[in-house]
Design a protein around this motif. Structure first.
Motif, PDB file in Angstrom:
ATOM      1  N   MET A   1     -47.405  -8.489 -64.124  1.00 36.93           N
ATOM      2  CA  MET A   1     -46.037  -8.902 -63.796  1.00 36.93           C
ATOM      3  C   MET A   1     -46.096 -10.059 -62.799  1.00 36.93           C
ATOM      4  O   MET A   1     -46.677  -9.918 -61.718  1.00 36.93           O
ATOM      5  N   ASP A   2     -45.573 -11.199 -63.154  1.00 30.10           N
ATOM      6  CA  ASP A   2     -45.569 -12.365 -62.273  1.00 30.10           C
ATOM      7  C   ASP A   2     -44.309 -12.368 -61.412  1.00 30.10           C
ATOM      8  O   ASP A   2     -43.194 -12.214 -61.926  1.00 30.10           O
ATOM      9  N   LEU A   3     -44.478 -12.555 -60.118  1.00 29.91           N
ATOM     10  CA  LEU A   3     -43.354 -12.781 -59.213  1.00 29.91           C
ATOM     11  C   LEU A   3     -43.442 -14.209 -58.692  1.00 29.91           C
ATOM     12  O   LEU A   3     -44.484 -14.625 -58.166  1.00 29.91           O
ATOM     13  N   ARG A   4     -42.355 -14.930 -58.857  1.00 31.94           N
ATOM     14  CA  ARG A   4     -42.310 -16.336 -58.486  1.00 31.94           C
ATOM     15  C   ARG A   4     -41.177 -16.557 -57.490  1.00 31.94           C
ATOM     16  O   ARG A   4     -40.144 -15.899 -57.563  1.00 31.94           O
ATOM     17  N   ILE A   5     -41.374 -17.488 -56.577  1.00 34.05           N
ATOM     18  CA  ILE A   5     -40.346 -17.808 -55.597  1.00 34.05           C
ATOM     19  C   ILE A   5     -39.504 -18.959 -56.128  1.00 34.05           C
ATOM     20  O   ILE A   5     -40.019 -19.986 -56.577  1.00 34.05           O
ATOM     21  N   PHE A   6     -38.186 -18.769 -56.061  1.00 37.50           N
ATOM     22  CA  PHE A   6     -37.218 -19.720 -56.610  1.00 37.50           C
ATOM     23  C   PHE A   6     -36.237 -20.106 -55.505  1.00 37.50           C
ATOM     24  O   PHE A   6     -35.588 -19.241 -54.919  1.00 37.50           O
ATOM     25  N   THR A   7     -36.136 -21.402 -55.223  1.00 39.00           N
ATOM     26  CA  THR A   7     -35.324 -21.892 -54.109  1.00 39.00           C
ATOM     27  C   THR A   7     -34.147 -22.722 -54.604  1.00 39.00           C
ATOM     28  O   THR A   7     -34.180 -23.278 -55.707  1.00 39.00           O
ATOM     29  N   GLU A   8     -33.137 -22.822 -53.749  1.00 37.79           N
ATOM     30  CA  GLU A   8     -31.916 -23.587 -54.049  1.00 37.79           C
ATOM     31  C   GLU A   8     -31.700 -24.618 -52.936  1.00 37.79           C
ATOM     32  O   GLU A   8     -30.823 -24.464 -52.071  1.00 37.79           O
ATOM     33  N   PRO A   9     -32.485 -25.701 -52.940  1.00 37.39           N
ATOM     34  CA  PRO A   9     -32.460 -26.627 -51.800  1.00 37.39           C
ATOM     35  C   PRO A   9     -31.124 -27.327 -51.572  1.00 37.39           C
ATOM     36  O   PRO A   9     -30.865 -27.784 -50.446  1.00 37.39           O
ATOM     37  N   GLN A  10     -30.278 -27.430 -52.605  1.00 38.46           N
ATOM     38  CA  GLN A  10     -28.983 -28.085 -52.410  1.00 38.46           C
ATOM     39  C   GLN A  10     -28.112 -27.343 -51.396  1.00 38.46           C
ATOM     40  O   GLN A  10     -27.161 -27.907 -50.856  1.00 38.46           O
ATOM     41  N   GLN A  11     -28.452 -26.094 -51.114  1.00 38.88           N
ATOM     42  CA  GLN A  11     -27.687 -25.324 -50.135  1.00 38.88           C
ATOM     43  C   GLN A  11     -28.030 -25.710 -48.706  1.00 38.88           C
ATOM     44  O   GLN A  11     -27.349 -25.293 -47.772  1.00 38.88           O
ATOM     45  N   GLY A  12     -29.080 -26.531 -48.531  1.00 31.87           N
ATOM     46  CA  GLY A  12     -29.442 -27.010 -47.214  1.00 31.87           C
ATOM     47  C   GLY A  12     -30.909 -26.825 -46.904  1.00 31.87           C
ATOM     48  O   GLY A  12     -31.297 -25.824 -46.304  1.00 31.87           O
ATOM     49  N   ALA A  13     -31.746 -27.785 -47.336  1.00 36.52           N
ATOM     50  CA  ALA A  13     -33.185 -27.713 -47.051  1.00 36.52           C
ATOM     51  C   ALA A  13     -33.794 -29.092 -47.240  1.00 36.52           C
ATOM     52  O   ALA A  13     -33.566 -29.732 -48.271  1.00 36.52           O
ATOM     53  N   TYR A  15     -37.407 -31.628 -47.219  1.00 34.08           N
ATOM     54  CA  TYR A  15     -38.721 -31.482 -47.850  1.00 34.08           C
ATOM     55  C   TYR A  15     -39.659 -30.643 -47.002  1.00 34.08           C
ATOM     56  O   TYR A  15     -40.422 -29.816 -47.530  1.00 34.08           O
ATOM     57  N   ASP A  16     -39.640 -30.832 -45.681  1.00 36.63           N
ATOM     58  CA  ASP A  16     -40.558 -30.083 -44.826  1.00 36.63           C
ATOM     59  C   ASP A  16     -40.310 -28.579 -44.928  1.00 36.63           C
ATOM     60  O   ASP A  16     -41.258 -27.784 -44.909  1.00 36.63           O
ATOM     61  N   THR A  17     -39.051 -28.182 -45.041  1.00 35.81           N
ATOM     62  CA  THR A  17     -38.735 -26.766 -45.219  1.00 35.81           C
ATOM     63  C   THR A  17     -39.293 -26.255 -46.538  1.00 35.81           C
ATOM     64  O   THR A  17     -39.903 -25.175 -46.613  1.00 35.81           O
ATOM     65  N   LEU A  18     -39.102 -27.025 -47.596  1.00 32.98           N
ATOM     66  CA  LEU A  18     -39.605 -26.620 -48.911  1.00 32.98           C
ATOM     67  C   LEU A  18     -41.133 -26.556 -48.913  1.00 32.98           C
ATOM     68  O   LEU A  18     -41.721 -25.656 -49.528  1.00 32.98           O
ATOM     69  N   LEU A  19     -41.771 -27.472 -48.227  1.00 32.71           N
ATOM     70  CA  LEU A  19     -43.230 -27.452 -48.133  1.00 32.71           C
ATOM     71  C   LEU A  19     -43.704 -26.184 -47.417  1.00 32.71           C
ATOM     72  O   LEU A  19     -44.671 -25.537 -47.855  1.00 32.71           O
ATOM     73  N   THR A  20     -43.014 -25.825 -46.352  1.00 33.15           N
ATOM     74  CA  THR A  20     -43.384 -24.607 -45.623  1.00 33.15           C
ATOM     75  C   THR A  20     -43.266 -23.384 -46.514  1.00 33.15           C
ATOM     76  O   THR A  20     -44.157 -22.515 -46.543  1.00 33.15           O
ATOM     77  N   VAL A  21     -42.186 -23.294 -47.285  1.00 31.14           N
ATOM     78  CA  VAL A  21     -41.985 -22.147 -48.176  1.00 31.14           C
ATOM     79  C   VAL A  21     -43.008 -22.174 -49.311  1.00 31.14           C
ATOM     80  O   VAL A  21     -43.553 -21.132 -49.693  1.00 31.14           O
ATOM     81  N   ASP A 288     -32.420 -17.656 -47.917  1.00 37.46           N
ATOM     82  CA  ASP A 288     -32.677 -17.956 -46.510  1.00 37.46           C
ATOM     83  C   ASP A 288     -34.119 -18.430 -46.403  1.00 37.46           C
ATOM     84  O   ASP A 288     -35.051 -17.637 -46.313  1.00 37.46           O
ATOM     85  N   LEU A 289     -34.286 -19.749 -46.399  1.00 33.49           N
ATOM     86  CA  LEU A 289     -35.634 -20.315 -46.433  1.00 33.49           C
ATOM     87  C   LEU A 289     -36.310 -20.303 -45.074  1.00 33.49           C
ATOM     88  O   LEU A 289     -37.496 -20.650 -44.966  1.00 33.49           O
ATOM     89  N   SER A 290     -35.596 -19.901 -44.038  1.00 29.84           N
ATOM     90  CA  SER A 290     -36.197 -19.806 -42.705  1.00 29.84           C
ATOM     91  C   SER A 290     -36.855 -18.452 -42.470  1.00 29.84           C
ATOM     92  O   SER A 290     -37.600 -18.279 -41.502  1.00 29.84           O
ATOM     93  N   ASP A 291     -36.614 -17.487 -43.332  1.00 29.01           N
ATOM     94  CA  ASP A 291     -37.069 -16.106 -43.133  1.00 29.01           C
ATOM     95  C   ASP A 291     -38.380 -15.867 -43.876  1.00 29.01           C
ATOM     96  O   ASP A 291     -38.411 -15.223 -44.929  1.00 29.01           O
ATOM     97  N   LEU A 292     -39.465 -16.365 -43.324  1.00 30.31           N
ATOM     98  CA  LEU A 292     -40.764 -16.195 -43.973  1.00 30.31           C
ATOM     99  C   LEU A 292     -41.254 -14.753 -43.906  1.00 30.31           C
ATOM    100  O   LEU A 292     -42.072 -14.336 -44.737  1.00 30.31           O
ATOM    101  N   ASP A 293     -40.752 -13.975 -42.944  1.00 31.85           N
ATOM    102  CA  ASP A 293     -41.102 -12.553 -42.905  1.00 31.85           C
ATOM    103  C   ASP A 293     -40.613 -11.832 -44.159  1.00 31.85           C
ATOM    104  O   ASP A 293     -41.225 -10.848 -44.596  1.00 31.85           O
TER     105      ASP A 293
END
Length: 307
Positions: A1-13, A15-21, A288-293
């Motif tokens: 089973m593959d789990l992939r992370i999917f982001t919605e940067p238009q909501q406010g992010a 490049y550096d935030t996306l790189l961190t995630v 919430d792309l700031s919540d790496l926990d």
């Protein structure tokens, strides 16, 4: 089973935030990092600092990650001419060493087109069909041969059909809930079919339609991967789930009804319900792309249970 992370940067992010995630996605053992392709925020957010372009973002991430797959859910067919898009995606695939997956959709959000002066045609599905034919045709044309296409919306003549991707075949993703034309397009062009934000029952029904369309087109129904995109909100206890739901402006009960929310055990069980309908891959919409926990918890207590 593959789990992939999917982001919605238009909501406010940015490049550096996306790189961190993306780097966290890789370090935590997830299979892939995907992003949306939008130029305008949705809902109650200021959208700052503003949109980032999907394929420019993925080009950067291609050079700054090493293992994870990278892609879009979904590239908007209204944003780019298919010949140009074929060049862009092939180039980013080469930049990544062959880790790109290509989701293409018709485009649907009229307001973002108006905001940035992008035409919003009426015949979006018919155009999507031609876009798929052009892009896959360009990639499949042998080196040294040329590609011609004479469609209603797009015409190509004597194209050298270059550059070629690093992969022999870039996986193509098509998705949606359309009952007829969408499954037919998937049967012709897709390696994966994605069902966005649908119930277990509706997902099962749509997977059945695509499987039937694949068989009608002479393909094996199991030739395609079937996946779901669902919002995710996991917490060690009820208080943590509630805190994470509040951070993205959602209610816990609504998230549990429409996504993957609750304790790790609840989410593992919910994934199992979708898996029973035929899904083998999940795109976890992280808002919430700031919540790496949050990502660490999902990796350690969900991914390890379903992998």
């Amino acid at each position: 089973m593959d789990l992939r992370i999917f982001t919605e940067p238009q909501q406010g992010a940015d490049y550096d935030t996306l790189l961190t995630v993306a780097k966290a996605t890789e370090d935590l053992g997830f299979d892939a990092f995907f992003r949306s392709d939008h130029y305008l925020k949705m809902g109650d957010t200021d959208g700052l600092p503003g949109p980032t372009d999907a394929w420019i973002t993925l080009a950067g991430l291609a050079r700054e990650t090493r293992r994870i797959r990278l892609g879009t859910l979904m590239t908007a067919g209204t944003f780019r001419l298919p010949g140009v898009l074929a060049i862009q995606v092939a180039q980013v695939d080469r930049m990544s060493g062959g880790r790109i997956e290509f989701g293409l959709g018709a485009g649907w959000f009229e307001e973002e087109h108006t905001a940035y002066g992008i035409p919003f045609p009426k015949e979006k599905i018919a155009r999507l069909e031609e876009q798929l034919a052009v892009i896959t045709g360009l990639w499949q044309t042998p080196v040294g041969k040329t590609f011609d296409y004479d469609g209603t919306f797009y015409q190509l003549k004597d194209s050298p059909a270059l550059p070629k991707p690093a992969q022999a075949k870039i996986p193509v993703l098509i998705g949606g809930l359309g009952a007829k034309r969408t499954p037919e397009l998937a049967a012709r062009y897709a390696d994966e079919f994605n069902i966005p934000f649908a119930s277990v029952a509706d997902s099962g029904q749509q997977i059945g339609r695509v499987r039937a369309a694949a068989e009608a087109a002479g393909r094996g129904a199991d030739d395609l991967v079937y996946s779901n995109a669902l919002v995710v909100c996991v917490g060690k206890d009820d208080a943590e789930v509630a805190r994470r739901a509040a951070a993205i402006g959602r209610e816990v009960d609504e998230l549990k009804a429409n996504g993957l929310a609750g304790s790790p055990a609840e989410v593992v069980d919910r994934i199992g319900q979708y898996a029973e309908q035929g899904a083998t891959r999940f795109y976890l919409q992280v808002l919430d792309l700031s919540d790496l926990d949050h990502l660490e918890l999902i990796s350690s207590q969900v991914r390890t249970q379903v992998g």
